[in-house]
Design a protein around this motif. Structure first.
Motif, PDB file in Angstrom:
ATOM      1  N   PRO A 241       0.927  -1.284   0.014  1.00 62.09           N
ATOM      2  CA  PRO A 241       0.031  -0.059  -0.015  1.00 62.09           C
ATOM      3  C   PRO A 241       0.760   1.282  -0.058  1.00 62.09           C
ATOM      4  N   TRP A 242       0.222   2.421  -0.393  1.00 64.34           N
ATOM      5  CA  TRP A 242       0.983   3.756  -0.324  1.00 64.34           C
ATOM      6  C   TRP A 242       1.428   4.030   0.953  1.00 64.34           C
ATOM      7  N   ALA A 243       0.857   3.688   1.976  1.00 64.42           N
ATOM      8  CA  ALA A 243       1.195   4.143   3.218  1.00 64.42           C
ATOM      9  C   ALA A 243       2.349   3.533   3.490  1.00 64.42           C
ATOM     10  N   GLN A 244       2.451   2.215   3.289  1.00 62.26           N
ATOM     11  CA  GLN A 244       3.970   1.585   3.633  1.00 62.26           C
ATOM     12  C   GLN A 244       5.066   2.047   2.855  1.00 62.26           C
ATOM     13  N   ILE A 245       4.766   2.183   1.535  1.00 59.28           N
ATOM     14  CA  ILE A 245       5.703   2.876   0.612  1.00 59.28           C
ATOM     15  C   ILE A 245       6.365   4.226   0.971  1.00 59.28           C
ATOM     16  N   ALA A 246       5.099   4.927   1.382  1.00 62.44           N
ATOM     17  CA  ALA A 246       5.547   6.400   2.046  1.00 62.44           C
ATOM     18  C   ALA A 246       6.395   6.141   3.231  1.00 62.44           C
ATOM     19  N   ASP A 247       6.088   5.524   4.094  1.00 61.60           N
ATOM     20  CA  ASP A 247       6.881   5.302   5.277  1.00 61.60           C
ATOM     21  C   ASP A 247       8.288   4.847   4.963  1.00 61.60           C
ATOM     22  N   ALA A 248       8.404   4.152   4.260  1.00 67.06           N
ATOM     23  CA  ALA A 248       9.761   3.510   3.652  1.00 67.06           C
ATOM     24  C   ALA A 248      10.792   4.521   3.162  1.00 67.06           C
TER      25      ALA A 248
END
Length: 70
Positions: A48-55
């Motif tokens: 998900p976008w949220a996980q990518i953003a966090d990374a």
């Protein structure tokens, strides 16, 4: 100017400021390209976008705005 990352890093530390600036610009472009590839791979893998953003240390909205329409 060399195209390998290690060579560009060395040139970015050069005493010649113009050579250093050119190398820094080349590094930035290459890192942006590598990040785009990694984001694309993460999305294909179903992340998900949220996980990518966090990374990558940005907001979900920022990463989606930059890469969501590709």
């Amino acid at each position: 100017m060399t195209n390998d990352l290690a060579g560009l890093v060395r040139q970015a530390q050069d005493d010649d400021p113009l050579l250093a600036l050119r190398a820094t610009t080349s590094l930035r472009h290459e890192l942006e390209r590598l990040e785009a590839v990694a984001v694309r791979r993460a999305r294909v893998a179903g992340l998900p976008w949220a996980q990518i953003a966090d990374a990558i240390g940005v907001s979900k909205q920022a990463v989606h705005k930059k890469y969501g329409k590709r």
